[in-house]
Design a protein around this motif. Structure first.
Motif, PDB file in Angstrom:
ATOM      1  N   PHE A  60       0.877  -1.393   0.103  1.00 18.92           N
ATOM      2  CA  PHE A  60      -0.034  -0.055  -0.174  1.00 18.92           C
ATOM      3  C   PHE A  60       0.982   1.402  -0.024  1.00 18.92           C
ATOM      4  O   PHE A  60       0.679   2.298  -0.772  1.00 18.92           O
ATOM      5  CB  PHE A  60      -1.049  -0.115   1.148  1.00 18.92           C
ATOM      6  N   ILE A  61       1.973   1.305   0.994  1.00 17.01           N
ATOM      7  CA  ILE A  61       2.720   2.470   0.979  1.00 17.01           C
ATOM      8  C   ILE A  61       3.491   2.706  -0.364  1.00 17.01           C
ATOM      9  O   ILE A  61       3.628   3.754  -1.029  1.00 17.01           O
ATOM     10  CB  ILE A  61       3.703   2.235   1.996  1.00 17.01           C
ATOM     11  N   PHE A  62       3.866   1.335  -1.081  1.00 18.51           N
ATOM     12  CA  PHE A  62       4.805   1.518  -2.162  1.00 18.51           C
ATOM     13  C   PHE A  62       3.701   2.099  -3.413  1.00 18.51           C
ATOM     14  O   PHE A  62       4.210   2.750  -4.150  1.00 18.51           O
ATOM     15  CB  PHE A  62       5.271   0.244  -2.441  1.00 18.51           C
ATOM     16  N   THR A  63       2.548   1.721  -3.392  1.00 19.18           N
ATOM     17  CA  THR A  63       1.660   1.978  -4.408  1.00 19.18           C
ATOM     18  C   THR A  63       1.423   3.542  -4.425  1.00 19.18           C
ATOM     19  O   THR A  63       1.320   4.217  -5.312  1.00 19.18           O
ATOM     20  CB  THR A  63       0.470   1.193  -4.441  1.00 19.18           C
ATOM     21  N   VAL A  64       0.971   3.911  -3.261  1.00 20.59           N
ATOM     22  CA  VAL A  64       0.585   5.181  -2.972  1.00 20.59           C
ATOM     23  C   VAL A  64       1.704   6.293  -3.166  1.00 20.59           C
ATOM     24  O   VAL A  64       1.536   7.426  -3.709  1.00 20.59           O
ATOM     25  CB  VAL A  64      -0.077   5.537  -1.618  1.00 20.59           C
ATOM     26  N   CYS A  65       2.760   5.826  -2.841  1.00 18.13           N
ATOM     27  CA  CYS A  65       4.088   6.855  -3.063  1.00 18.13           C
ATOM     28  C   CYS A  65       4.742   6.893  -4.289  1.00 18.13           C
ATOM     29  O   CYS A  65       4.740   7.959  -4.771  1.00 18.13           O
ATOM     30  CB  CYS A  65       5.126   6.586  -2.000  1.00 18.13           C
ATOM     31  N   PHE A  66       4.743   5.814  -4.893  1.00 18.48           N
ATOM     32  CA  PHE A  66       5.518   5.738  -6.182  1.00 18.48           C
ATOM     33  C   PHE A  66       4.696   5.382  -7.581  1.00 18.48           C
ATOM     34  O   PHE A  66       4.971   5.949  -8.659  1.00 18.48           O
ATOM     35  CB  PHE A  66       6.579   4.573  -6.048  1.00 18.48           C
ATOM     36  N   VAL A  67       3.648   4.888  -7.288  1.00 18.94           N
ATOM     37  CA  VAL A  67       2.864   4.652  -8.627  1.00 18.94           C
ATOM     38  C   VAL A  67       2.415   5.692  -9.350  1.00 18.94           C
ATOM     39  O   VAL A  67       2.422   5.821 -10.585  1.00 18.94           O
ATOM     40  CB  VAL A  67       1.552   3.488  -8.607  1.00 18.94           C
ATOM     41  N   PRO A  68       1.629   6.735  -8.592  1.00 17.73           N
ATOM     42  CA  PRO A  68       1.297   7.946  -9.355  1.00 17.73           C
ATOM     43  C   PRO A  68       2.233   8.774 -10.251  1.00 17.73           C
ATOM     44  O   PRO A  68       2.258   9.193 -11.278  1.00 17.73           O
ATOM     45  CB  PRO A  68       0.628   8.790  -8.188  1.00 17.73           C
ATOM     46  N   TYR A  69       3.553   8.766  -9.576  1.00 13.40           N
ATOM     47  CA  TYR A  69       4.569   9.521 -10.120  1.00 13.40           C
ATOM     48  C   TYR A  69       5.167   8.723 -11.281  1.00 13.40           C
ATOM     49  O   TYR A  69       5.455   9.394 -12.242  1.00 13.40           O
ATOM     50  CB  TYR A  69       5.935   9.658  -9.133  1.00 13.40           C
ATOM     51  N   HIS A  70       5.378   7.382 -11.318  1.00 13.96           N
ATOM     52  CA  HIS A  70       5.890   6.771 -12.459  1.00 13.96           C
ATOM     53  C   HIS A  70       4.923   6.595 -13.475  1.00 13.96           C
ATOM     54  O   HIS A  70       5.276   6.295 -14.478  1.00 13.96           O
ATOM     55  CB  HIS A  70       6.532   5.354 -11.995  1.00 13.96           C
ATOM     56  N   MET A  71       3.394   6.420 -13.368  1.00  9.09           N
ATOM     57  CA  MET A  71       2.532   6.552 -14.273  1.00  9.09           C
ATOM     58  C   MET A  71       2.587   7.634 -15.031  1.00  9.09           C
ATOM     59  O   MET A  71       2.546   7.761 -16.302  1.00  9.09           O
ATOM     60  CB  MET A  71       1.011   6.353 -13.688  1.00  9.09           C
ATOM     61  N   PHE A  72       2.756   8.889 -14.233  1.00 11.63           N
ATOM     62  CA  PHE A  72       2.746  10.226 -14.893  1.00 11.63           C
ATOM     63  C   PHE A  72       4.171  10.451 -15.694  1.00 11.63           C
ATOM     64  O   PHE A  72       4.462  11.295 -16.560  1.00 11.63           O
ATOM     65  CB  PHE A  72       2.414  11.249 -14.156  1.00 11.63           C
ATOM     66  N   ARG A  73       5.290   9.790 -15.063  1.00  9.05           N
ATOM     67  CA  ARG A  73       6.481  10.029 -15.562  1.00  9.05           C
ATOM     68  C   ARG A  73       6.773   9.888 -17.250  1.00  9.05           C
ATOM     69  O   ARG A  73       7.420  10.652 -17.857  1.00  9.05           O
ATOM     70  CB  ARG A  73       7.560   9.286 -14.782  1.00  9.05           C
ATOM     71  N   VAL A  74       6.055   9.009 -17.786  1.00  7.73           N
ATOM     72  CA  VAL A  74       6.049   8.636 -19.106  1.00  7.73           C
ATOM     73  C   VAL A  74       5.706   9.827 -19.806  1.00  7.73           C
ATOM     74  O   VAL A  74       6.350  10.208 -21.110  1.00  7.73           O
ATOM     75  CB  VAL A  74       5.142   7.413 -19.375  1.00  7.73           C
ATOM     76  N   ILE A  75       4.354  10.308 -19.469  1.00  6.88           N
ATOM     77  CA  ILE A  75       4.004  11.662 -19.923  1.00  6.88           C
ATOM     78  C   ILE A  75       4.798  12.834 -20.126  1.00  6.88           C
ATOM     79  O   ILE A  75       5.125  13.534 -20.993  1.00  6.88           O
ATOM     80  CB  ILE A  75       2.740  11.934 -19.464  1.00  6.88           C
ATOM     81  N   TYR A  76       5.565  12.949 -18.830  1.00  3.59           N
ATOM     82  CA  TYR A  76       6.653  13.977 -18.407  1.00  3.59           C
ATOM     83  C   TYR A  76       7.571  13.824 -19.538  1.00  3.59           C
ATOM     84  O   TYR A  76       7.991  14.934 -20.185  1.00  3.59           O
ATOM     85  CB  TYR A  76       6.869  14.102 -17.172  1.00  3.59           C
ATOM     86  N   ILE A  77       8.320  12.502 -19.522  1.00  2.00           N
ATOM     87  CA  ILE A  77       9.384  12.613 -20.543  1.00  2.00           C
ATOM     88  C   ILE A  77       9.215  12.591 -21.772  1.00  2.00           C
ATOM     89  O   ILE A  77       9.797  13.228 -22.592  1.00  2.00           O
ATOM     90  CB  ILE A  77      10.134  11.138 -20.109  1.00  2.00           C
ATOM     91  N   TRP A  78       8.232  12.185 -22.389  1.00  2.00           N
ATOM     92  CA  TRP A  78       7.450  12.284 -23.568  1.00  2.00           C
ATOM     93  C   TRP A  78       7.435  13.912 -24.150  1.00  2.00           C
ATOM     94  O   TRP A  78       7.928  14.176 -25.027  1.00  2.00           O
ATOM     95  CB  TRP A  78       6.288  11.684 -23.870  1.00  2.00           C
TER      96      TRP A  78
END
Length: 379
Positions: free
Chosen positions: A261-279
């Protein structure tokens, strides 16, 4: 009309250049470019306050965790090695936060030079991914424990975890050196931690994309490993429901899901959006969406930073010995704690003696169950 259409399609590959400064969006069209002014001051004060709170709680939590691990906690195993290294990585990341706090509190004005800016920024991300990677190794380590016997695992001891941590730190430092030393071509003396186009340094964008891939590999391994661990614990709780400590298997399984739960809440939103940011950094987008992408990335990064404050909470909840040592340090009530412990120990020994007298088979079953639980939980 034709001239306007041609004007908007002069450079389809990267038609926008970005200016990071206070102000509003400038939509004036020029012959070869559209100047986009990113308003990055609107979130400066909230970001400074949020990072300040994280710095205080993260510093206290990780210093306390390191003290317990290195000076108080006597149990040495592979998970202990990983937890120490995670606490060190989190602490280094936390030490980088004052520079972000000063930067945002001065309305995003950097005064320490571009080289130091890249040192702080890359050190921040390096330790974030070290923490992510080591959490993945812990999940693999605990999964291996439920697949092997006690004797097989004891032969391995902590050697592989020490080697793994050394390799992880060595690779991270090796990767960070070119990120700091090689110029990007768009550095600004008074700016740091800002949105940057990567059209002239695409290799850095692709390296960041590789880190996103590493994250998802770790995340999948976490889900699979802790899923198997929880399945094993629930199975043991059903098969050994008549034992006094059967309910502890279910509790340990639920705590394993807390890590996810901690891992998902903290890191998943950032790395889901990270692809759009890098693109957007590589190929560009409209000025309107660039401002939205920049602000969304800052919010998502806050959640990733929050993990460094929550890791000590994870240590506290998952490890009974760490929890007892921490409570003992905070309460400073050693005689009372010792008395309670001795009383509980006496009661436990009496109960155990009674069980041995009544049924030798039940006694051996309890001992085996206890060892199995310690083997699975690992800490």
């Amino acid at each position: 009309m034709t001239s306007l259409i041609n004007l908007g399609t002069l450079n389809d590959s990267f038609p926008y250049s970005f200016t990071e400064s206070a102000g509003t969006v400038n939509t004036t069209l020029e012959p070869n470019t559209t100047t986009c002014v990113i308003n990055d001051n609107s979130m400066s004060i909230p970001l400074a306050l949020a990072y300040s709170l994280m710095f205080v709680f993260g510093l206290l939590g990780n210093v306390l965790a390191l003290y317990v691990f290195l000076c108080v906690h006597s149990k040495k195993n592979s998970v202990h090695v990983f937890l120490v290294n995670i606490a060190v990585a989190d602490l280094i990341l936390i030490i980088c936060l004052p520079f972000r706090i000063i930067y945002h509190s001065t309305k995003n004005h950097w005064m320490l030079g571009q080289t130091f800016c890249k040192v702080v920024g890359n050190t921040f991300y390096m330790n974030m991914y070290i923490s992510i990677t080591l959490l993945g190794f812990i999940s693999v380590d605990r999964y291996i424990k439920i697949q092997r016997s006690v004797r097989q695992y004891k032969l391995q001891k902590t050697k592989w975890s020490i080697i793994t941590c050394c390799i992880t730190w060595g690779m991270a430092i090796a990767f960070i050196i070119p990120m700091i030393s090689k110029p990007e071509g768009n550095e600004k003396v008074t700016k740091c931690f800002q949105y940057k186009g990567r059209q002239s340094a695409k290799w850095k964008a692709f390296f960041n994309l590789a880190m996103v891939v590493v994250f998802w590999i770790v995340y999948i391994s976490l889900m699979l490993s802790y899923g198997q661990i929880a399945k094993k614990l629930f199975k043991l709780s059903r098969e050994k429901s008549d034992l006094p400590n059967a309910h502890k298997y279910r509790q340990t399984a639920k705590k394993s899901f807390f890590v996810l739960f901690i891992f998902t809440v903290c890191f998943v939103p950032y790395h889901m959006f990270r692809v759009i940011y890098i693109w957007s950094q590589i190929y560009g987008t409209t000025c309107y969406w660039t401002n939205i992408i920049d602000k969304t990335n800052e919010v998502a990064l806050l959640f990733s930073t929050l993990n460094s404050c929550l890791d000590p909470v994870m240590f506290f909840l998952l490890s009974g010995s760490v929890r007892k040592m921490t409570v003992r340090l905070l309460c400073r009530n050693v005689p009372s704690y010792a008395s309670t412990t001795n009383s509980s120990t006496t009661e436990y020994q009496q109960a155990k003696a009674s069980q041995v007298t009544s049924s030798t088979r039940a006694s051996f079953s309890i001992i085996h169950s206890f060892r199995q639980k310690r083997l699975i939980t690992g800490i």
